[in-house]
Design a protein around this motif. Sequence first.
Motif, short mmCIF file in Angstrom:
data_model
loop_
_atom_site.label_atom_id
_atom_site.label_comp_id
_atom_site.label_asym_id
_atom_site.label_seq_id
_atom_site.Cartn_x
_atom_site.Cartn_y
_atom_site.Cartn_z
N GLY A 106 0.81 -1.22 0.00
CA GLY A 106 0.00 0.00 0.00
C GLY A 106 0.83 1.26 0.00
O GLY A 106 0.57 2.17 0.78
N GLY A 107 1.83 1.34 -0.84
CA GLY A 107 2.68 2.52 -0.93
C GLY A 107 1.94 3.70 -1.50
O GLY A 107 0.84 3.59 -2.06
N SER A 108 2.54 4.86 -1.40
CA SER A 108 1.91 6.09 -1.89
C SER A 108 1.85 6.09 -3.41
O SER A 108 2.66 5.44 -4.09
CB SER A 108 2.71 7.31 -1.41
OG SER A 108 4.01 7.30 -1.97
N GLU A 109 0.90 6.86 -3.94
CA GLU A 109 0.73 6.93 -5.39
C GLU A 109 1.96 7.54 -6.06
O GLU A 109 2.34 7.17 -7.18
CB GLU A 109 -0.51 7.76 -5.74
CG GLU A 109 -1.82 7.07 -5.39
CD GLU A 109 -3.00 7.85 -5.92
OE1 GLU A 109 -2.77 8.79 -6.73
OE2 GLU A 109 -4.13 7.53 -5.54
N GLN A 110 2.59 8.51 -5.38
CA GLN A 110 3.77 9.15 -5.94
C GLN A 110 4.91 8.14 -6.13
O GLN A 110 5.57 8.13 -7.17
CB GLN A 110 4.23 10.29 -5.03
CG GLN A 110 5.44 11.04 -5.57
CD GLN A 110 5.86 12.18 -4.66
OE1 GLN A 110 5.21 12.44 -3.64
NE2 GLN A 110 6.93 12.85 -5.03
N GLN A 111 5.12 7.30 -5.12
CA GLN A 111 6.17 6.29 -5.22
C GLN A 111 5.87 5.28 -6.34
O GLN A 111 6.76 4.89 -7.10
CB GLN A 111 6.30 5.54 -3.89
CG GLN A 111 6.90 6.37 -2.76
CD GLN A 111 6.95 5.60 -1.46
OE1 GLN A 111 5.96 4.96 -1.07
NE2 GLN A 111 8.09 5.67 -0.77
N ILE A 112 4.60 4.87 -6.43
CA ILE A 112 4.20 3.91 -7.47
C ILE A 112 4.39 4.51 -8.86
O ILE A 112 4.91 3.86 -9.78
CB ILE A 112 2.75 3.45 -7.25
CG1 ILE A 112 2.65 2.63 -5.96
CG2 ILE A 112 2.25 2.64 -8.43
CD1 ILE A 112 1.24 2.22 -5.59
N GLU A 113 3.97 5.78 -9.02
CA GLU A 113 4.10 6.44 -10.33
C GLU A 113 5.56 6.61 -10.72
O GLU A 113 5.93 6.48 -11.90
CB GLU A 113 3.38 7.79 -10.31
CG GLU A 113 1.87 7.69 -10.33
CD GLU A 113 1.37 7.01 -11.58
OE1 GLU A 113 1.94 7.23 -12.68
OE2 GLU A 113 0.40 6.22 -11.46
N GLU A 114 6.39 6.93 -9.73
CA GLU A 114 7.82 7.09 -10.02
C GLU A 114 8.42 5.78 -10.51
O GLU A 114 9.22 5.76 -11.46
CB GLU A 114 8.55 7.56 -8.77
CG GLU A 114 8.28 9.01 -8.41
CD GLU A 114 8.99 9.42 -7.14
OE1 GLU A 114 9.62 8.53 -6.49
OE2 GLU A 114 8.92 10.60 -6.78
#
Length: 466
Positions: A106-114
């Motif tokens: 459940g990581g942050s969206e910013q980390q996933i997008e990066e």
Amino acid sequence: MLGLQIVLRSCRAAQKGSIRKISALYITGDKANENYATLQPYLDFAGTFDEAASLEQSIASRGLDISLESVFRKYQKYQTHHEQLQRVVGEREAVTKNLKELTKKGGSEQQIEELKEQGKTLRNDLKGLKQALYPIEDEFIHDFLHLPNRLHAQCPTGDQEVLLYRHSLPGSTSNVPSHLDRKDLIHFVDNNRYYMMEQAAHFDVNAMQSLGRYFVTKGDFVQTANPDFVRCVLLEANATPLADYHMVREEHLQNKINTAYLTGGAAFESYLGAMTKLCVYPSVLPLRYVCCGRSYNRAEAQHYGPTPSLYTATQTNAVQSFVATQTADEANAQLEHILSLAIDFYKALDVPFRIVYAPAACLTPSESLRAVIEVYAPSLQRYVCVGRISNYGDFVSKRILFSTRREKHYDFLHLVGGPVLYTTRLIAALLEHNIRLENCRLVGASSSGGKHTMEQDLQQFKDLFT
């Protein structure tokens, strides 16, 4: 007798108009859309370049126009790009793994997008590196596949052959009539068409069958029946010049670069299809095979021209041997075994013959040693080849993946073989020595001595339909 006039005419035209730009033995990824890889050879880069001195000697002794230094530079360039590609592949796999773990946690969206953007960048980088590597790989691998086998310690590196065995010396007679003067036995049209008659026809078959039987009974060989056609990938695996055989025109050819060639069942290459990707137990070694059949090699006959005769004919009955061993020493012993059986056969005919080691310049790239059986031809005033046995080491086996399993390791087998008899040239020489074919003693002949009359043979043929 098989007439090839119509087939050869069309095949020559096809061969003249075709230039092979890609190999059937190794196909890079950018060409896989139109052609599929039938075989992926084992390429021992490290082992090849680690023994550069012996390879340089082999290239020089054979007279090949190959720069090993140039091939090695291409290898370094290929290796550099390949390592870079593998590094990007590793980075991309790491990003994919991190992305899966981050999604589960459940990581942050910013980390996933990066991570997704990083993955896209690596994917594009990987695609670009692959496109850049294809021409580098293509150029290097094909040059690498053209490198020859290392020479055997007994192979002559000079210009002269080395005499191994000789039986009787030829007479000093000159102006000997040609075998073609025997119109009652031979009707010769051209190099592709000739007809044996009377006792010549009997001897043509009986000699082949007798020698094959002798190899089975006295040499512990297994007789086989081989295909007359061989795919291009196997000719390339054996480093056989494609011009040696006639290419077959096929109407519905799926793999356009893997064309078929007419070799005859009594050709060394005809065995390779059955051995490709084969792994055998050490307990069955050595494998000893012999085959009686046709041979359509048109390159060897060029040595005995320019006057057309049975010495220059492109087709003949032949007896082909094929042996696979686990070690080089065993291969040497099997070569001597085959030569010993061949000597028994030719001595019984009481014709002047010899066995020589051919110089390196005469060898094909896959051969490390070649023993040539030669019979003296009075009309040519020289010896002519009626058989040859070659030692290939593990050169060919690596290309067709022919191996044996030893504990947890796989060893590529050492191959020995070649035609021990070309009946057409032998008949020509015997006639010129005034030897009556019906009186020839054939080792391995059947209990009747191989002396069947024409009436007996004709009756046997009629009995097939009654």
